[in-house]
Design a protein around this motif. Structure first.
Motif, PDB file in Angstrom:
ATOM      1  N   GLU A 100      71.316  36.269  -1.849  1.00 13.51           N
ATOM      2  CA  GLU A 100      71.058  37.504  -1.110  1.00 13.51           C
ATOM      3  C   GLU A 100      72.253  37.906  -0.247  1.00 13.51           C
TER       4      GLU A 100
ATOM      5  N   ARG B  79      74.611  40.299  -2.046  1.00 13.09           N
ATOM      6  CA  ARG B  79      74.113  41.606  -2.491  1.00 13.09           C
ATOM      7  C   ARG B  79      75.008  42.779  -2.059  1.00 13.09           C
TER       8      ARG B  79
ATOM      9  N   LEU C  93      78.153  43.617  -4.470  1.00 10.71           N
ATOM     10  CA  LEU C  93      78.012  43.657  -5.929  1.00 10.71           C
ATOM     11  C   LEU C  93      78.184  45.042  -6.535  1.00 10.71           C
TER      12      LEU C  93
ATOM     13  N   GLU D  95      74.485  45.231  -8.585  1.00 10.10           N
ATOM     14  CA  GLU D  95      73.345  44.821  -7.769  1.00 10.10           C
ATOM     15  C   GLU D  95      72.031  44.951  -8.529  1.00 10.10           C
ATOM     16  N   ARG D  96      71.947  45.883  -9.469  1.00  5.73           N
ATOM     17  CA  ARG D  96      70.692  46.074 -10.199  1.00  5.73           C
ATOM     18  C   ARG D  96      70.292  44.841 -10.999  1.00  5.73           C
TER      19      ARG D  96
ATOM     20  N   ILE E 132      70.776  41.633  -9.811  1.00  6.91           N
ATOM     21  CA  ILE E 132      70.779  40.446  -8.941  1.00  6.91           C
ATOM     22  C   ILE E 132      69.527  39.598  -9.105  1.00  6.91           C
TER      23      ILE E 132
END
Length: 434
Positions: free
Chosen positions: A34, A37, A40, A44-45, A47
């Motif tokens: 986390e 995040r 990214l 990020e989609r 993660i």
């Protein structure tokens, strides 16, 4: 100490230097993910991919004991991510192995392999057993049955186990032989960390400890802290901590404290590490070694030193212990020895942490070399192995250091940023099937 802690310590044979009240490792891993995040971008989609192991296998391992009774052991193999290549990670035999722990260890292997640029995903396995509580024959039967049970998910191009806590080269020999017999042909590449005679690699036994030393040296170089004359404390005196301590000693450092399952010892003038290693080889532990004085484990964490090397199990440096640490650099020889809360405290106090996913990556790096050598049936010299290891570890350290400086983050977060980008980019490029 609580009754639960007392019971845990008893099961571990009196491993008082461990922390039975450590938080769950998987929660620590997810928190570390986390923290990456914000860095990214479009990746990020994806993660959540890193927070869901790809495959989790729980197996029953029944064997006939020497006395004719049947005993059952629980075993695991977790493949956290296979986006960048076959799974790679050790097999742990320990009385406190849990699925939660194995999941976290598999996740850290994903990050570790990606952080140093190896073409592997992350995996880990284990059996809840104390190797010291069973005979040699029983241990071999446990290993063979476990290998047969997880044989449906491992293979030279699918998932490649290696030694970890409680296992060694002979464990890998038995696993390789069992897998090969079931397949009907020798498959040396199904495991790494094997004996040399069965396709093992020179330099593999020392590789993890050597990687710890290399990354400590590089951290010291960036901080203006030379290894020669530095004070070092090492928790765990096995294949990682013992070899790391020896390399520090050979480079002119003063190893002032060491700890294993049997004793915690201190000598501020410097411990004779070759003598300590010889004592362990002869007696099975540090207890009784006369070259240093006994020390309470909590005092160990508060020793003033330059390099502190936790090389035992996960969860050892808690927030409480971090508040008292007086080292300039923590070099994580173990997997997950520092909790996220402790990480924050150490950073606030100006203690540099060289994270496990970098510091102990020497072992999997030389495992990669072994895997490559097995496929090609062409083997390198130990000097070649060590030179290649040095090049990869130094290159990875410098890349992680640069990201940490550019983004103003810890070395751990920098390593996770690099690794997560590599893993999630591969995940995005591959897409979803079907």
């Amino acid at each position: 100490m609580s009754n639960l802690a007392d019971a845990t310590a008893a099961r571990l044979g009196g491993l008082s230097y461990l922390n039975p009240n450590a938080p769950e490792p998987w929660a620590s891993f997810v928190e570390q993910i986390e923290r990456v995040r914000p860095y990214l971008g479009e990746l990020e989609r994806w993660i959540e991919t890193l927070k869901h192991p790809k495959r989790t296998l729980i197996v029953d391992v029944p064997i006939e004991r020497d006395d004719g009774t049947v005993a059952h052991y629980e075993g695991y193999r977790v493949q956290h991510s296979l986006s960048r290549g076959p799974g790679k990670g050790g097999i742990r035999f320990h009385p406190d192995v849990t699925l939660n722990e194995v999941m976290a260890l598999a996740g850290w292997m994903t990050i570790k392999n990606a952080a140093v640029g190896l073409p592997f995903g992350g995996a880990k396995g284990g059996i809840r057993v104390d190797p010291a509580s069973v005979s040699k024959g029983e241990l071999q039967r446990i290993t063979r049955r476990f290998t047969s049970e997880i044989g449906i998910v491992i293979g030279p191009d699918r998932d490649i186990p290696a030694p970890d806590v409680g296992t060694n080269a002979m464990t890998m020999a038995v696993m390789m032989d069992t897998f090969s017999m079931n397949r009907g042909g020798t498959a040396t590449g199904v495991v790494t960390g094997k004996p040399i005679a069965l396709g093992g690699s020179l330099g593999r036994q020392e590789a993890t400890g050597r990687g710890v030393y290399i990354t400590a040296r590089e951290a010291g170089r960036h901080l203006g802290l030379p290894i020669e004359g530095a004070r070092v404390a090492v928790q765990g005196f096995g294949n990682v901590g013992g070899i790391g301590a020896r390399l520090f000693h050979e480079a002119g450092a003063r190893v002032i404290a060491i700890a294993d399952h049997s004793a915690t010892l201190v000598n501020k003038a410097g411990i004779d590490i070759p003598a300590a290693l010889a004592h362990v080889a002869a007696h099975g532990g540090l207890a009784g070694f006369v070259g240093a004085a006994p020390l309470d484990i909590e005092e160990f964490w508060r020793l003033s030193c330059d390099f502190l090397v936790p090389a035992a199990l996960e969860g050892q440096i808690t927030a409480e212990r971090a508040a008292g640490i007086r080292a300039r650099v923590v070099v994580e020889g173990a997997n997950g020895p520092t909790t996220p809360a402790a990480d924050d405290i150490l950073r606030e106090r100006g203690v540099l942490v060289v994270p496990d996913v970098l510091a102990n990556a020497g072992g999997v790096t030389v495992s990669y070399f072994e895997w490559v050598q097995d496929f090609s049936s062409f083997f390198w010299t130990e000097d070649e192995i060590n030179a290649r290891l040095e090049r990869i570890m130094v290159g990875a350290f410098n890349a992680i250091w640069q990201v940490a400086q550019e983004k103003g983050v810890s070395l751990r977060t920098a390593a996770f940023i690099i690794a997560c980008h590599r893993v999630l980019e591969a995940r995005a490029e591959r897409g979803l099937y079907p």
